[in-house]
Structure formats: structure tokens, C-alpha cells
Design an enzyme around this catalytic site. Sequence first.
Site, PDB file in Angstrom:
ATOM      1  N   SER A 155     -29.301  21.579 -28.337  1.00 46.23           N
ATOM      2  CA  SER A 155     -29.050  21.672 -26.442  1.00 46.23           C
ATOM      3  C   SER A 155     -30.093  22.015 -26.761  1.00 46.23           C
ATOM      4  O   SER A 155     -30.656  23.473 -27.316  1.00 46.23           O
ATOM      5  CB  SER A 155     -27.516  21.524 -26.137  1.00 46.23           C
ATOM      6  OG  SER A 155     -28.036  21.634 -24.175  1.00 46.23           O
ATOM      7  N   TYR A 198     -21.309  28.060 -24.674  1.00 50.35           N
ATOM      8  CA  TYR A 198     -22.536  26.952 -24.672  1.00 50.35           C
ATOM      9  C   TYR A 198     -23.097  27.476 -25.094  1.00 50.35           C
ATOM     10  O   TYR A 198     -23.770  26.581 -26.367  1.00 50.35           O
ATOM     11  CB  TYR A 198     -21.834  25.911 -23.820  1.00 50.35           C
ATOM     12  CG  TYR A 198     -23.061  24.279 -23.594  1.00 50.35           C
ATOM     13  CD1 TYR A 198     -22.084  23.093 -24.172  1.00 50.35           C
ATOM     14  CD2 TYR A 198     -23.885  24.554 -23.819  1.00 50.35           C
ATOM     15  CE1 TYR A 198     -22.283  22.254 -24.688  1.00 50.35           C
ATOM     16  CE2 TYR A 198     -24.754  22.830 -23.758  1.00 50.35           C
ATOM     17  CZ  TYR A 198     -23.480  21.590 -24.117  1.00 50.35           C
ATOM     18  OH  TYR A 198     -23.813  20.572 -24.359  1.00 50.35           O
ATOM     19  N   LYS A 235     -24.394  26.763 -28.949  1.00 52.78           N
ATOM     20  CA  LYS A 235     -25.686  25.654 -29.168  1.00 52.78           C
ATOM     21  C   LYS A 235     -26.636  26.973 -30.139  1.00 52.78           C
ATOM     22  O   LYS A 235     -27.267  26.410 -30.414  1.00 52.78           O
ATOM     23  CB  LYS A 235     -26.678  24.943 -27.896  1.00 52.78           C
ATOM     24  CG  LYS A 235     -25.878  24.090 -27.730  1.00 52.78           C
ATOM     25  CD  LYS A 235     -24.973  23.355 -28.478  1.00 52.78           C
ATOM     26  CE  LYS A 235     -24.022  22.509 -28.067  1.00 52.78           C
ATOM     27  NZ  LYS A 235     -23.691  21.305 -29.350  1.00 52.78           N
TER      28      LYS A 235
END
Length: 258
Positions: free
Chosen positions: A140, A153, A157
Site C-alpha cells: 500500500s 495497517y 504494510k
Amino acid sequence: MNRCVVVTGSTSGIGLAIATAFAQAGDNVFINGFGKPGEIKRIKDHLETTSKARAYYHDADMTKPAEVADLIETAVNTFGTVDVLVNNAGIQHVEKLEDFPVQKWDQILAINLSSAFHTMRAAIPAMKERGKGRVINIASAHGLVASPFKAAYVAAKHGILGLTKTAALELAEFGITVNAICPGYVLTPLVEKQIPDTARARGITEAQVISDVMLKSQPTKKFVAVEEIAATALFLASDDARQITGTHISIDGGWTAA
Ligand code: NAD
């Protein structure tokens, strides 16, 4: 092309677009992810009737290492190897760090990061034996830069980019490439769900989340399309990409250039 392609988290969004693109290129695909049985059957039938591919479904829960290993083992038992492994399954949770539920932290790390370790660990021996393989990790823009309220998150990532580089170095002499794709905002169910949560966390309206938070980050002012990510995955799996390894390709409308 008749390769064996495994795409985790491919019953929806980006993973489904990637599985569809590989099937349409003539590859056999293993799809995975949650969904009602009827919906999964519809996806599988659609993949097969619109291409020459065989489509298989495996219900491995990416939080369960034994099930993840079984997904890869099933693919290897069916085709002798996994030619292309796409680690795509992922979830999001938007909340202040001090209120972030511990169970959500563990779940996000398991699905968005550890599952890629488990699939790679299981797939590498057969890839090495064949002297070829492709691993594509869907990271991402949040693998490169942070945003508030997305602690797990962003950590996962960033972690998957480190895993990508390490694996690429270990596998470089075995004909196996390992790369990541770093998308910006893509309007999939994952993003649709976080619009109300972000509105709550920031005390703004949902329309403001789209214009002032999401598309504000993307200089093109447009969401990335799932097909654009799938096309990059196909390229990374091609022979022309054999010297591309240990790196990432950003598809973020210019977000991380700033
Ligand atoms: P999505 O919600 O549309 O799809 C997620 C998929 O993962 C679904 O098939 C779901 O069933 C599956 N999944 C969730 N938990 C699972 C589990 N425990 N075991 C197995 N499968 C599971 O999301 P998406 O937007 O298509 O996201 C796909 C990937 O792309 C994720 O890794 C996400 O972080 C990444 N990504 C998305 C965006 C975006 O803006 N949508 C941006 C950058 C990166």
C-alpha cells in the site's frame, strides 16, 4: 499461459480483479477469501466461463497458519508448483492508537503481514525445484508513508515491504522474483467501510473524508482502478520482469511523490 496462480483474499476488490486478469491471460487460478457459498460459486463459474482457465476455491483463513499452508499445499499437489503467488488478503481498522483494540492489532498483523510469510514459506520449495516463481505482495502507499488512526495497517504494510526485500535477496539466484505493489486509494469494500469510521475518528462528514482525506492525498484526484493494479501484477509475473526484484511499484496517483 496455464500457470498456477494463487491469489489470497480474491473474493472481492483488488484480489478478484487480479485473479480475473490472470484467468483471462489463460492461467489457472486458486481463489481464496470469505463470502457466501453462492457468491463464491458465481465468481468461480464466471472465471471459468469467461476464460480457458480452471478456477479453484480454497477457504483458508489467513489468520490460521495451518490453513494458509494447506492452501499452498493443495495448489502444489494440483499443479506441481505455484508459479505466481499473490499475497493480497488484507483488512483495515481505523481508530486512535490508545483505543485500538488489541484483538484488531493481532488480526491485522496476521492477515496483512504474517499470512504472506506463511504462504511464501510453503511455496518456496516447489518454486526452487522448478527454478522459477513470482511473488507479488499487495502492500500500500501506507507501506511507504503513514496516516493517523491506522497503526496496525501502516505497521503491517511497512513490514511487508521488508519481507519483500529479504525474500528477494534470498531467492534471487533461484529464478524467483519478489516484489510489492503499493496502491493508493482504490474504491473497494475495504475503503467504503472505512469512510464512516474515518468520519467519526476525525469529526468530519463522509463527503469530506473522500475529498479532504482520501483524494487529497492523491494528486490525480481520482481513485485507482482495480484493473490498473491487476495489469501491473500481470507485468510483474511476465518474463519481461525477470530482473525486477526486491522493489515496489507505486500506483498511487502521485501520493508518495510529495
Ligand atoms: P476487500 O475488502 O475488497 O477484499 C479483501 C479480501 O480479503 C476479500 O476477499 C476478503 O474475503 C479477504 N479476507 C479478509 N480477511 C481474510 C482472512 N482472514 N482470510 C482470508 N481472506 C480474507 O479489500 P481490497 O481493497 O481489495 O484490499 C485488498 C488488498 O489491497 C489488501 O491487502 C489491502 O490492504 C490492499 N490495499 C487496498 C487499498 C484500497 O484503497 N482499497 C489500497 C492499498 C492497498
